[in-house]
Design a protein around this motif. Structure first.
Motif, PDB file in Angstrom:
ATOM      1  N   LEU A  48       0.978   3.492   2.155  1.00 28.38           N
ATOM      2  CA  LEU A  48       0.128   4.290   3.038  1.00 28.38           C
ATOM      3  C   LEU A  48      -0.699   3.415   3.961  1.00 28.38           C
ATOM      4  CD1 LEU A  48      -1.407   7.379   1.248  1.00 28.38           C
ATOM      5  CD2 LEU A  48       0.272   7.258   3.078  1.00 28.38           C
ATOM      6  N   GLY A  49      -1.001   2.190   3.507  1.00 26.77           N
ATOM      7  CA  GLY A  49      -1.702   1.282   4.406  1.00 26.77           C
ATOM      8  C   GLY A  49      -3.208   1.392   4.390  1.00 26.77           C
ATOM      9  N   PHE A  50      -3.794   1.898   3.323  1.00 24.93           N
ATOM     10  CA  PHE A  50      -5.249   1.846   3.168  1.00 24.93           C
ATOM     11  C   PHE A  50      -5.718   0.385   3.176  1.00 24.93           C
ATOM     12  CE2 PHE A  50      -5.842   6.166   1.296  1.00 24.93           C
ATOM     13  CZ  PHE A  50      -7.099   6.447   1.796  1.00 24.93           C
ATOM     14  N   ALA A  51      -6.940   0.143   3.621  1.00 23.59           N
ATOM     15  CA  ALA A  51      -7.551  -1.183   3.501  1.00 23.59           C
ATOM     16  C   ALA A  51      -8.151  -1.314   2.097  1.00 23.59           C
ATOM     17  CB  ALA A  51      -8.636  -1.356   4.555  1.00 23.59           C
ATOM     18  N   VAL A  52      -8.014  -2.486   1.526  1.00 22.20           N
ATOM     19  CA  VAL A  52      -8.578  -2.732   0.198  1.00 22.20           C
ATOM     20  C   VAL A  52      -9.989  -3.282   0.353  1.00 22.20           C
ATOM     21  CG1 VAL A  52      -8.362  -4.088  -1.916  1.00 22.20           C
ATOM     22  CG2 VAL A  52      -6.314  -3.163  -0.812  1.00 22.20           C
ATOM     23  N   SER A  53     -10.958  -2.614  -0.256  1.00 22.78           N
ATOM     24  CA  SER A  53     -12.347  -3.080  -0.179  1.00 22.78           C
ATOM     25  C   SER A  53     -12.688  -3.980  -1.350  1.00 22.78           C
ATOM     26  CB  SER A  53     -13.313  -1.885  -0.178  1.00 22.78           C
ATOM     27  OG  SER A  53     -13.180  -1.142   1.004  1.00 22.78           O
ATOM     28  N   LEU A  99      -9.584   0.099  -8.270  1.00 19.96           N
ATOM     29  CA  LEU A  99      -9.248  -0.360  -6.922  1.00 19.96           C
ATOM     30  C   LEU A  99     -10.014   0.511  -5.936  1.00 19.96           C
ATOM     31  CD1 LEU A  99      -7.383  -2.183  -5.136  1.00 19.96           C
ATOM     32  CD2 LEU A  99      -5.740  -0.297  -5.200  1.00 19.96           C
ATOM     33  N   TYR A 100     -10.719  -0.148  -5.012  1.00 17.78           N
ATOM     34  CA  TYR A 100     -11.527   0.555  -4.019  1.00 17.78           C
ATOM     35  C   TYR A 100     -10.846   0.428  -2.666  1.00 17.78           C
ATOM     36  CZ  TYR A 100     -15.140   0.363  -7.618  1.00 17.78           C
ATOM     37  OH  TYR A 100     -15.837   0.512  -8.785  1.00 17.78           O
ATOM     38  N   LEU A 101     -10.538   1.552  -2.068  1.00 15.33           N
ATOM     39  CA  LEU A 101      -9.800   1.582  -0.798  1.00 15.33           C
ATOM     40  C   LEU A 101     -10.611   2.311   0.250  1.00 15.33           C
ATOM     41  CD1 LEU A 101      -6.542   2.760  -2.524  1.00 15.33           C
ATOM     42  CD2 LEU A 101      -6.844   0.488  -1.510  1.00 15.33           C
ATOM     43  N   ARG A 102     -10.397   1.940   1.509  1.00 11.48           N
ATOM     44  CA  ARG A 102     -11.046   2.710   2.573  1.00 11.48           C
ATOM     45  C   ARG A 102     -10.120   2.819   3.771  1.00 11.48           C
ATOM     46  NH1 ARG A 102     -12.692  -2.412   3.425  1.00 11.48           N
ATOM     47  NH2 ARG A 102     -13.284  -3.091   5.501  1.00 11.48           N
ATOM     48  N   VAL A 134     -11.304   5.778  -4.843  1.00  7.56           N
ATOM     49  CA  VAL A 134     -11.399   4.859  -5.980  1.00  7.56           C
ATOM     50  C   VAL A 134     -10.324   5.252  -6.972  1.00  7.56           C
ATOM     51  CG1 VAL A 134     -12.887   3.887  -7.780  1.00  7.56           C
ATOM     52  CG2 VAL A 134     -13.894   4.742  -5.643  1.00  7.56           C
ATOM     53  N   LEU A 135      -9.518   4.289  -7.330  1.00  6.49           N
ATOM     54  CA  LEU A 135      -8.478   4.527  -8.334  1.00  6.49           C
ATOM     55  C   LEU A 135      -8.913   3.810  -9.603  1.00  6.49           C
ATOM     56  CD1 LEU A 135      -5.444   3.713  -6.027  1.00  6.49           C
ATOM     57  CD2 LEU A 135      -6.353   5.976  -6.604  1.00  6.49           C
ATOM     58  N   LEU A 194      -2.254   1.117 -12.386  1.00 11.07           N
ATOM     59  CA  LEU A 194      -3.044   0.742 -11.217  1.00 11.07           C
ATOM     60  C   LEU A 194      -2.207  -0.020 -10.190  1.00 11.07           C
ATOM     61  CD1 LEU A 194      -5.931   1.199 -10.297  1.00 11.07           C
ATOM     62  CD2 LEU A 194      -6.598  -0.916 -11.454  1.00 11.07           C
ATOM     63  N   ASP A 195      -1.272  -0.825 -10.664  1.00  2.43           N
ATOM     64  CA  ASP A 195      -0.430  -1.568  -9.717  1.00  2.43           C
ATOM     65  C   ASP A 195       0.479  -0.640  -8.925  1.00  2.43           C
ATOM     66  OD1 ASP A 195      -1.512  -4.018 -10.383  1.00  2.43           O
ATOM     67  OD2 ASP A 195      -0.066  -4.364 -11.999  1.00  2.43           O
ATOM     68  N   ALA A 196       1.033   0.336  -9.620  1.00  7.27           N
ATOM     69  CA  ALA A 196       1.900   1.290  -8.926  1.00  7.27           C
ATOM     70  C   ALA A 196       1.107   2.077  -7.885  1.00  7.27           C
ATOM     71  CB  ALA A 196       2.554   2.241  -9.935  1.00  7.27           C
ATOM     72  N   SER A 197      -0.116   2.445  -8.247  1.00 13.54           N
ATOM     73  CA  SER A 197      -0.949   3.182  -7.300  1.00 13.54           C
ATOM     74  C   SER A 197      -1.358   2.299  -6.126  1.00 13.54           C
ATOM     75  CB  SER A 197      -2.186   3.730  -8.004  1.00 13.54           C
ATOM     76  OG  SER A 197      -1.815   4.695  -8.966  1.00 13.54           O
ATOM     77  N   ALA A 198      -1.636   1.037  -6.408  1.00 13.40           N
ATOM     78  CA  ALA A 198      -2.003   0.105  -5.335  1.00 13.40           C
ATOM     79  C   ALA A 198      -0.847  -0.025  -4.354  1.00 13.40           C
ATOM     80  CB  ALA A 198      -2.372  -1.256  -5.912  1.00 13.40           C
TER      81      ALA A 198
END
Lengths: 342, 342, 342, 342
Positions: free
Chosen positions: C43-48, C55-58, C69-70, C32-36
């Motif tokens: 990539l610069g997704f916002a973390v929700s 991890l929830y990104l938008r 969702v990862l 999960l850390d590597a994906s985050a």
């Protein structure tokens, strides 16, 4: 809850017709060649057809016959604001709605190139609307990068109308099924609406309201793909010694996130090159409110709008062929304007 | 310290002449109309002059008469690589230098439009160089955005030559006063040079060396202002059904930071659209070394260069009017190429 | 008229439910850390929201709680493809439709952060779909340019699935009300579909079909505003020594007009950065056909897709929690691939 | 031939020293943290070093230790304008030149981080100049796209000084070997200079003159690679609720072809983000003249400069540590300003 809040909370109506989007405008121009040079030569619209007294132009991404019709006329004016409906039968439903409101309507067919049957209607405020389903289609030119010039303009995106009664106009357009996506209002009581952005397609708008003397057409919004296109157009106009055509910008609006420039055509008709729109199609999409005292609403950065931008607009033509008489708005954004900006 | 390190440490010489920059190339082409359509029509070069058998083109930022001369010829080849010198007297000093080296030199005057007296010289490796001070000037078109088309090309930026002896060529060009700004070399012993970038003006290069069969012209580097210009050109070529002219890219080189695309003209001559250069004019500016095994040197990202990019080039014409015989390089970057890239 | 023509002529169905658009995907990831670091850092997704195992990104333009969702999992896979429906009641209508087809369905509520009631359904081909109306909303970040990083990603735009039966999948998605906007097909008889682009929102697609071994997820399409954003991302990855994550591009697709780059995340899941889409919301919008032998359909210019792009994809998880068995497609675009491109 | 024509025809001198380029400025600021947030946080300069009372910043393309030094001081002022010379011995030659002019000079060493021996000199008009050859170098960050933020700023490009005697200043800088590349002058007799652009490196300028009360620093020009970088900075400032820092622009100057924006830092020091420069290194490069009555010279398009841009500037500090007394210019561009622009 203010009266304006209630009006906004009422939201888009669900009328028995389906307006798809703003498609084209018709403008009366005094010198067709000068207008052709402006719109086709400098702005880079594609030419769909030219007749003795009219020029039909479309954006490079438009598949329908035209985004803009320029008609030679005695005095500059806006003669039509054209919306497409989903099905032919929507026209009858619209006619009934306008008649119920006591509005003048007319049917026409074949008056303009590429068009089938159309319903013309003057709305309760005097704007010359036109609804149609059928229009001739042409090959998409979106990927004809080899012949693109200028910005290039992708499509007509929206109409912005100068309105002395923005609250009334908001009510009307919501009843026609338009969704409010953003608005500007005053902070004091009563809360007054000074600008509203209303959409049928899934962008920020097909129609915008700007408080001011009306009914008049404030501007036509022309979509370009990215800020770089807006800048290339500014450069083209300046290089052609036509920078006086640039009235405002380039800059960014807070409202709609647009990176824009406003141009005045040879007759003074105003067009906005508009980029950076966003998706608004989800159910329950909440409108964004901007306080009129927040300078970022109109100018996220950059210079404030000149007075001409607030005061000058194109007359609209009534059922009798004469300009519709105008009246002033009782609210003026400039009264609340911050001193921050130059 | 390797032999290459020593050569690099020697740095630019201080010869008794001052070469200002690369200005133009002359190419022999088989069909002048086809080449005109490619360079003026699609790439958007400005046309300075056309005669029966030659076309003179310049970039929009060039004030001199031409950046590229296309001459109708029996077989495609590179006939001249033109450098400007600071003063007329530099030509005599250059002549002496070339004679001392045993190189063939010739004087000419008025052979080409816009040119004064020129010194032609074949360097020790066979490349057809030309030096001049005088050239007719034309109005700058940099801000004629209203007539720009395509990228647009600002100027000829550099020559890249295919060289079987990069170390020898580096020594030669350093002696002529060129500063090495970046280079690619092998990791093992002996350290071999596979690419070198040498400048007189304050950019990354006026002349680059690419290890390979030579003497041949690898490509002409044409400067465009920003990556968006490179992309617009790709779009234009593809839209015109000419995407087969795109040999490599768009992409970024690690070396020189260029955002680039490589095109092949109708005769196979290669041109690079080149953006994102940087300033190199400070004294003591140290060259950047890239290991040949670092895939980022040639392709900071994106696809690896196709074999054609390493193998194909334009012949150069010798003093006798025939192509100069070529020989292979004893080093090939592809031997050390990483498996990372597709 | 071929069988494919007939299928296309049938057009979008008018089912008793209204799917609004593709909103989010859920991916199982091994670290999960590597994906985050990949999705939020590079990539610069916002973390929700972040929980112990998810991890929830938008995207910066998304108002709903998440675009991606990862979830930490034993093996990389795609676990959900989430679509929003217009009203809560659409879920029951969808359940009935899937049951009628004999598909497995399940109801859930609160399994994932920000979500209300959801309908999970495995379509006839095995893809794990999820439908929902309610999702928590968050402040729009579209204009938070001060905290944007990377591209930045605006929203999840579409799912592209690897399908062994594109014709069958086209029929299925049309029945769900999706409009075909573009497609690639073979020239010979029978005409076979090798790619299809289907939309609910007014863009080119919410869901695309790519002929190949499936059911698998080919990629997630992430919208960025302009080509410059795609290039900035390439530069960021290369600068961070992560250019091996770039599988294909940057380049332009003929189909959809996208300027794109394809990246592979640390588990091999593929994401496309996608810009330059266009409006497709008009009634009667005709799909564009591309011949599979026209190299411009997949690569308007630039390098052809590597084999990995055709062959590798993410497994999808079935109702039993195991990967759904896959089968090969009987058609392969590469068989008709032109020799023009490198 | 006017007196100004004669002065311009005299051209750059050939002094016995070689100034390479403008490298850095030192500004006195009242709140070092606020300035750090502005220059490093919002503008995105790289931080080279921070001490108790000074912050050293550099552009991403700068290899020398700093482009800007911010020093905590009692009152905001410009304390140094730093130029690099080609060799250590140029400093002695410069000292002799300044002494001959009766100017105050001083030697220093190690006063500032990263610096070797420096020659400080107040020019005949009172500007605090500094010359140096040695400066510590740092790793180039040009390709560290993964840590770039904001514009990003590449390097300090030029100083623009407010001058009550532009003709005198032009004569002085020409004598120092600076080449005039563009200028603005009045149309009537006598022809007066209202702006001049002078270069040592091969760009439009290292130093510019703006007619007005002086000696004062009008602005520091910071180079960014393309207009998109200028716009990203505007967006960042506006999003951070700092749009009041934007004094003018974004827009394009006719002079220098710059696409620009002007910002005011927390102490009112003005910086220009500057893109789209061009090459000026050829011998005989003729300066471009703009008539002061041509609105395109200052604003190729867009809004005219606000009065603050003409009137406000940073004091400069004299040898005694106090601000140098200022005097007004006898010419004001605004007197000839066209009515065309808003």
């Amino acid at each position: 809850m203010t009266a304006l809040d209630e009006l906004i909370a009422a939201g888009a109506g669900e009328p028995p017709f389906d307006i798809v989007r703003a498609v084209y405008a018709e403008l009366s121009v005094s010198d067709l060649d000068a207008s052709a040079e402006f719109y086709a030569g400098l702005l880079g619209f594609a030419v769909s057809e030219r007749t003795d007294d009219a020029l039909y132009l479309r954006g490079w991404g438009e598949r329908l016959h035209h985004s803009l019709v320029l008609v030679r006329g005695e005095r500059p004016a806006c003669t039509r604001l054209g919306f497409r409906v989903r099905a032919e039968g929507d026209l009858e439903a619209l006619e009934a709605d306008f008649r119920r409101r006591g509005c003048e309507t007319r049917w026409a067919s074949g008056e303009r190139a590429g068009m089938g049957r159309v319903l013309r209607a003057w709305d309760p405020f005097g704007y010359p609307l036109e609804f149609f389903h059928e229009m001739a289609t042409l090959e998409p030119l979106l990927q004809r990068f080899d012949i693109h010039s200028g910005a290039p303009v992708v499509r007509l995106d929206h109409f912005n109308i100068h309105s002395p009664d923005c609250e009334g106009a908001l009510r009307f357009w919501q009843e026609l099924g338009f969704r409010l996506t953003e608005y500007i209002s005053t902070d004091g009581a009563p809360e007054r609406l000074t600008g509203g952005w209303l959409a049928r397609k899934q962008t920020v708008h097909d129609l915008a309201l700007t408080a001011g003397r009306g009914p008049r057409l404030h501007h036509l919004g022309l979509y370009v793909d990215e800020p770089g296109g807006v800048l290339r157009t500014c450069d083209r106009f300046a290089a052609a010694h036509r920078s006086e055509a640039i009235e405002r910008g380039p800059g960014r609006h807070g409202v709609s996130n647009a990176f824009f420039v406003y141009l005045r055509d040879p007759d003074g008709h105003r067009v906005e090159l508009y980029s950076c729109d966003y998706y608004t199609g989800d159910p329950g999409h909440r409108p964004i409110r901007w306080s009129v005292s927040d300078p970022r609403c109109r100018s996220f950065y950059g210079t404030r709008a000149p007075d001409s931008w607030y005061e000058e607009s194109s007359d609209v033509i009534g059922p009798d062929g004469a300009p519709v008489p105008t009246s002033d708005s009782t609210v003026d954004e400039r009264d609340a304007r911050s001193e921050v900006m130059a």
